[in-house]
Design a protein around this motif. Structure first.
Motif, mmCIF file in Angstrom:
data_model
loop_
_atom_site.group_PDB
_atom_site.id
_atom_site.type_symbol
_atom_site.label_atom_id
_atom_site.label_comp_id
_atom_site.label_asym_id
_atom_site.label_seq_id
_atom_site.Cartn_x
_atom_site.Cartn_y
_atom_site.Cartn_z
ATOM 1 N N SER A 163 49.112 7.351 74.230
ATOM 2 C CA SER A 163 49.330 6.758 72.914
ATOM 3 C C SER A 163 50.574 7.293 72.225
ATOM 4 O O SER A 163 51.045 6.698 71.261
ATOM 5 C CB SER A 163 48.105 6.991 72.020
ATOM 6 O OG SER A 163 47.969 8.357 71.682
ATOM 7 N N ALA A 177 51.226 -1.184 82.175
ATOM 8 C CA ALA A 177 51.688 -1.724 80.899
ATOM 9 C C ALA A 177 50.513 -2.152 80.029
ATOM 10 O O ALA A 177 50.524 -1.960 78.803
ATOM 11 C CB ALA A 177 52.627 -2.900 81.148
ATOM 12 N N ILE A 178 49.476 -2.728 80.658
ATOM 13 C CA ILE A 178 48.289 -3.144 79.904
ATOM 14 C C ILE A 178 47.568 -1.920 79.333
ATOM 15 O O ILE A 178 47.174 -1.897 78.165
ATOM 16 C CB ILE A 178 47.340 -3.964 80.799
ATOM 17 C CG1 ILE A 178 48.004 -5.299 81.172
ATOM 18 C CG2 ILE A 178 46.005 -4.198 80.101
ATOM 19 C CD1 ILE A 178 47.225 -6.089 82.196
ATOM 20 N N TRP A 181 49.521 -0.505 76.463
ATOM 21 C CA TRP A 181 49.379 -1.339 75.268
ATOM 22 C C TRP A 181 48.055 -1.060 74.576
ATOM 23 O O TRP A 181 47.994 -0.932 73.355
ATOM 24 C CB TRP A 181 49.476 -2.821 75.661
ATOM 25 C CG TRP A 181 49.309 -3.747 74.494
ATOM 26 C CD1 TRP A 181 50.266 -4.147 73.605
ATOM 27 C CD2 TRP A 181 48.082 -4.372 74.072
ATOM 28 N NE1 TRP A 181 49.727 -4.965 72.650
ATOM 29 C CE2 TRP A 181 48.384 -5.132 72.905
ATOM 30 C CE3 TRP A 181 46.776 -4.373 74.558
ATOM 31 C CZ2 TRP A 181 47.414 -5.882 72.237
ATOM 32 C CZ3 TRP A 181 45.809 -5.106 73.888
ATOM 33 C CH2 TRP A 181 46.131 -5.860 72.743
ATOM 34 N N ILE A 182 46.980 -0.935 75.366
ATOM 35 C CA ILE A 182 45.663 -0.646 74.790
ATOM 36 C C ILE A 182 45.682 0.708 74.075
ATOM 37 O O ILE A 182 45.217 0.835 72.940
ATOM 38 C CB ILE A 182 44.578 -0.661 75.882
ATOM 39 C CG1 ILE A 182 44.381 -2.077 76.414
ATOM 40 C CG2 ILE A 182 43.262 -0.103 75.341
ATOM 41 C CD1 ILE A 182 43.463 -2.164 77.618
ATOM 42 N N ARG A 184 48.199 2.451 72.861
ATOM 43 C CA ARG A 184 49.037 2.490 71.664
ATOM 44 C C ARG A 184 48.495 1.592 70.562
ATOM 45 O O ARG A 184 48.684 1.885 69.381
ATOM 46 C CB ARG A 184 50.477 2.111 72.025
ATOM 47 C CG ARG A 184 51.128 3.164 72.898
ATOM 48 C CD ARG A 184 52.626 3.047 72.937
ATOM 49 N NE ARG A 184 53.223 4.227 73.548
ATOM 50 C CZ ARG A 184 54.516 4.437 73.646
ATOM 51 N NH1 ARG A 184 55.370 3.524 73.194
ATOM 52 N NH2 ARG A 184 54.986 5.533 74.188
ATOM 53 N N THR A 185 47.828 0.510 70.929
ATOM 54 C CA THR A 185 47.242 -0.364 69.915
ATOM 55 C C THR A 185 46.107 0.344 69.190
ATOM 56 O O THR A 185 45.995 0.292 67.956
ATOM 57 C CB THR A 185 46.730 -1.668 70.549
ATOM 58 O OG1 THR A 185 47.833 -2.369 71.153
ATOM 59 C CG2 THR A 185 46.071 -2.565 69.500
#
Length: 282
Positions: A163, A177-178, A181-182, A184-185
């Motif tokens: 993160s 990448a997925i 993204w999870i 960091r989201t």
């Protein structure tokens, strides 16, 4: 604010670097301030890890070491965070706060900038020259359960790190990448809270076994697993010409971590394990 790339490329020459002597002196000054604060407020701390080896074996820094580590029982660790933030002289980055990319506290000198490898400084703030403060948490007295807890904590730490770290996936780029993204989201604070919940699931006061829950098992062993009796009292030990607190059971503590810690490692292993750059602010 400069990004990490700004500081680590050729523009670094425009920031005055700290000498190793300056960096160590700042760390000692911070340790002195923390010591005085803890003694005044009856907060327990101990020199720990490489710093404690340095005190016992060298009466100061290990010659190739470049940090200071101390540890506190979880109740003292939390009291320190609640009280020290208003102290004023140095700054506290406390575990569990949204901008903290560590699973422990750092007390740092804001006159300086410290660049640590991997942290995404375009999204998180710089700290300065600092000392690390690790919590000692209760652990399960069932070693099998302890291993299960530690393995889960290490997995959570990986998600926590994604993160806030700069990450480049060389393999499994799409899946990576997925996942990134999870992570960091959901954010640094989300993963930090889950990690903290795991680390504090056992009461320090009620446990017979305690340990540092940071995900750094030495030599791939579960060394963060100590008899609580080792920390039931303290003694003072010399470090760089002054006396600081160490756990009464320091010998067993260090042997659990490092084996024969009084034996110098081979020359090729006498190197720092950090990759930091430190500068005076302009």
């Amino acid at each position: 604010m400069k990004t990490m790339d700004d500081i680590t490329d050729s523009n670094a020459q425009h920031l005055p670097p700290l000498s190793p002597t300056e960096e160590r002196q700042i760390m000692i000054d911070i340790l002195d301030d923390v010591t005085n604060f803890c003694d005044t407020h009856r907060i327990t701390y101990y020199l720990a890890f490489g710093t404690l080896i340095g005190a016992i074996r060298h009466k100061g820094f290990i010659p190739w070491d470049d940090d200071i580590d101390i540890a506190m029982p979880r109740p003292d660790f939390e009291r320190f965070a609640a009280l020290y933030s208003s102290n004023g002289k140095y700054k506290l980055m406390a575990q569990g706060t949204p901008q903290c990319v560590y699973v422990y506290h750092k007390v740092y000198d804001e006159r300086t900038i410290k660049v640590e490898e991997g942290i995404d400084y375009s999204r998180f703030p710089y700290l300065g020259v600092d000392i690390d403060i690790f919590p000692l948490d209760g652990q399960s007295s069932n070693f099998k359960q302890f291993k299960h807890d530690t393995n889960r904590r290490n997995r959570l730490f990986t998600l926590f790190s994604l993160s806030h770290n700069k990450v480049r996936f060389r393999h499994h780029k799409v899946a990576g990448a997925i996942l990134l993204w999870i992570c960091r989201t959901l954010g640094n604070g989300f993963w930090g809270k889950i990690y903290l919940k795991n680390a504090t699931k056992y009461s320090f006061d009620k446990s017979s076994v305690v340990g540092d829950c940071s995900p750094y098992p030495y030599k791939n062993t579960y060394c963060a697993y100590y008899r609580k009796e080792l920390f039931n009292d303290r003694i003072q030990v010399p470090f760089e010409g002054k006396n600081y607190w160490a756990p009464i059971g320091y010998d067993e503590f260090l042997r659990d971590c490092y084996g024969d810690y009084m034996q110098l490692p081979p020359i090729e292993k006498q190197v720092t394990h950090h990759r930091n750059k430190t500068y005076w602010k302009e």
